[in-house]
Design an enzyme around this catalytic site. Structure first.
Site, PDB file in Angstrom:
ATOM      1  N   ASP A   1       0.863  -1.171   0.000  1.00 32.09           N
ATOM      2  CA  ASP A   1       0.000   0.000   0.000  1.00 32.09           C
ATOM      3  C   ASP A   1       0.907   1.231   0.000  1.00 32.09           C
ATOM      4  OD1 ASP A   1      -1.507   2.247   0.791  1.00 32.09           O
ATOM      5  OD2 ASP A   1      -3.028   0.948   1.702  1.00 32.09           O
TER       6      ASP A   1
ATOM      7  N   TYR B   1      -5.108  11.177  -3.866  1.00 27.03           N
ATOM      8  CA  TYR B   1      -5.515  12.491  -3.334  1.00 27.03           C
ATOM      9  C   TYR B   1      -4.599  12.998  -2.231  1.00 27.03           C
ATOM     10  CZ  TYR B   1      -7.957   9.218  -0.199  1.00 27.03           C
ATOM     11  OH  TYR B   1      -8.267   8.182   0.632  1.00 27.03           O
TER      12      TYR B   1
HETATM   13  C1  LIG Z   1      -5.491   7.149   2.793  1.00 28.61           C
HETATM   14  C2  LIG Z   1      -5.391   5.677   2.943  1.00 28.61           C
HETATM   15  C3  LIG Z   1      -6.410   4.838   2.492  1.00 28.61           C
HETATM   16  C4  LIG Z   1      -7.661   5.433   1.916  1.00 28.61           C
HETATM   17  O1  LIG Z   1      -8.539   4.488   1.422  1.00 28.61           O
HETATM   18  P1  LIG Z   1      -9.792   4.991   0.570  1.00 28.61           P
HETATM   19  O2  LIG Z   1     -10.423   3.772   0.102  1.00 28.61           O
HETATM   20  O3  LIG Z   1      -9.227   5.877  -0.512  1.00 28.61           O
HETATM   21  O4  LIG Z   1     -10.650   5.802   1.479  1.00 28.61           O
HETATM   22  C5  LIG Z   1      -6.229   3.478   2.605  1.00 28.61           C
HETATM   23  N1  LIG Z   1      -5.101   2.968   3.126  1.00 28.61           N
HETATM   24  C6  LIG Z   1      -4.106   3.745   3.591  1.00 28.61           C
HETATM   25  C7  LIG Z   1      -2.866   3.143   4.142  1.00 28.61           C
HETATM   26  C8  LIG Z   1      -4.230   5.133   3.509  1.00 28.61           C
HETATM   27  O5  LIG Z   1      -3.251   5.899   3.955  1.00 28.61           O
END
Ligand SMILES: *Cc1c(COP(=O)(O)O)cnc(C)c1O
Length: 422
Positions: free
Chosen positions: A223, A248
């Site tokens: 991730d 974003y």
């Molecule tokens: C910001 C973030 C998300 C965001 O997930 P969305 O599905 O876009 O809301 C997920 N995982 C991590 C590690 C993040 O930092």
């Protein structure tokens, strides 16, 4: 797992401390001005629309608005949608936007073309990646039972991992990502890790942990939400299997901008998405009842893409034209070093404690300070024009986005924090 580190200690690179002793506030302001004057990336700030008088240190949560996006978005709405209407799927190249924008983003994460597809949220892409990873692992090495998951992960990753594991018959084992290599063995099917910990800002060893996962015969999913756009990722170079990330934060795609999925070339033919929507079909307009996945990363698509957000992201990525991620990384480290040094100077001893590693090899692009009453302290900082964020229970988070944050911003943020404690 975050090691508390006093901000009173020395930072890893020469900070504002000179041979004649610690710097005072006047020296820090002068030093900030020098550093800004010498900063080759300083001019990139003009590519963004930022409010006057605000120090914005929350670009790791919602990136700033690239200046060109407003006009481009208006054109998409009024001309491409309003005038061309359905012709825009072809004539404005809407249909191919997910792959095209994936290729545009790919260099920022070290991926050759054809491996990144944009669309859906990070959460949804995590689901595709984790179930896809389990299916790859189970096809190659049947019988393995475990999915290792970063124990400190952002909650959505953990929730999705638990469901993906349940669906594929795996058992989740939480691991400390710093020592995840030790937990990988012949029973490990899938590994999910965060490149940078969202709360502490700790950077994990993507190269080493990917090598360990591959040596153990596991499929690794990274991730990149808190690393892409802040530091080099090197997906191809390090042999990563699958990755996801949002656009974003450091990529400035706008609120709710579509996320991305990376499927390494070598896995594409076997990647079996758990969400085989018609957009990922080899011949979407043949309208066949049977599913045949498209070649390449395109099989990671699901349904009709969110064109307005997607084309805003495409425009936002122009802010990276000619920008080298290595230079961004160097500035990011200099900014966080300088901020820590300023905090040490301005904030009375014992009031804050950095949970962000001092060592560059372990630091992302944010500084997280633990303090009492963190929620109230952050509200006060924001009221004084310094925007960071608060993460429960006791963390002040400051994101340093080198495209539009400078050293004077770092100095003012620390000085303001000092006033609040003063
Ligand atoms: C910001 C973030 C998300 C965001 O997930 P969305 O599905 O876009 O809301 C997920 N995982 C991590 C590690 C993040 O930092």
């Amino acid at each position: 797992m975050s090691e508390p580190i006093s901000t009173q200690g020395p930072t890893a690179t020469p900070g504002p401390t000179t041979a004649s002793g610690p710097a005072g506030p006047a020296d820090l302001r002068a030093r900030a001005a020098q550093l800004d004057a010498a900063d080759a990336l300083a001019g990139l700030r003009d590519r963004f629309s930022l409010p006057e008088g605000v120090v914005y240190l929350d670009g790791n949560s919602l990136g700033a608005l690239p200046a060109a996006v407003a006009d481009r978005t208006a054109d998409v709405v009024t001309r491409e949608w309003g005038e061309l209407l359905i012709r825009s799927w072809d004539e404005s190249a809407w249909w191919t936007a997910p792959e095209r924008i994936g290729d545009k983003l790919a260099p920022l994460v070290g991926a050759a073309p054809g491996q990144v597809v944009v669309g859906d949220s990070t959460s949804v892409n995590l689901f595709k990646a984790l179930v896809g990873a389990a299916r790859l692992a189970q096809a190659a090495r049947p019988g393995r039972t475990r999915m290792l998951v970063d124990a400190a992960t952002f909650p959505t990753d953990g929730y999705i991992a638990a469901s993906a594991a349940r669906m594929t018959g795996l058992t989740v084992t939480p691991v400390d990502p710093s020592h995840a290599g030790d937990a990988m063995d012949a029973d490990t099917a899938v590994v999910l890790l965060n490149h940078v910990d969202y709360r502490t800002g700790r950077l994990h060893d993507l190269a080493g942990l990917t090598a360990a996962a591959r040596a153990a015969g596991a499929v690794v999913v990274w991730d990149l939400c808190h690393s892409a756009g802040a530091l080099p990722v090197g997906l191809d170079e390090h042999g990563v299997d699958l990755a996801v990330g949002c656009t974003y934060k450091y990529l400035n795609g706008g609120p709710g901008a579509p996320a991305y999925l990376y499927i390494a070339d070598r896995h594409q033919a076997a990647f079996d998405s758990p969400l085989p929507g018609w957009n990922g079909h080899a011949e979407p307009f043949a309208m066949n009842p049977g599913y045949v996945p498209a070649d390449g990363a395109r099989r990671g698509r699901v349904g009709t893409p969110d064109i307005l957000s997607m084309l805003a992201l495409e425009s936002a990525l122009d802010a990276w034209d000619g920008v080298c991620v290595e230079a961004v990384r160097a500035k990011s480290l200099a900014l966080t070093d300088f901020f820590l040094a300023c905090v040490a100077e301005y904030v009375p001893p014992g009031r804050v404690e950095s949970v962000t590693p001092v060592r560059h090899a372990h630091r992302g692009s944010q500084v997280s300070l633990r303090t009492e009453n963190a929620r109230e302290v952050m509200a006060e900082l924001i009221a004084r024009g310094v925007v960071g964020d608060f993460r429960a229970p006791d963390v002040l988070r400051f994101g340093f986005t080198p495209l539009y944050v400078g050293f004077a911003d770092a100095e003012r943020a620390a000085r303001t924090l000092g006033h609040i404690f003063g």
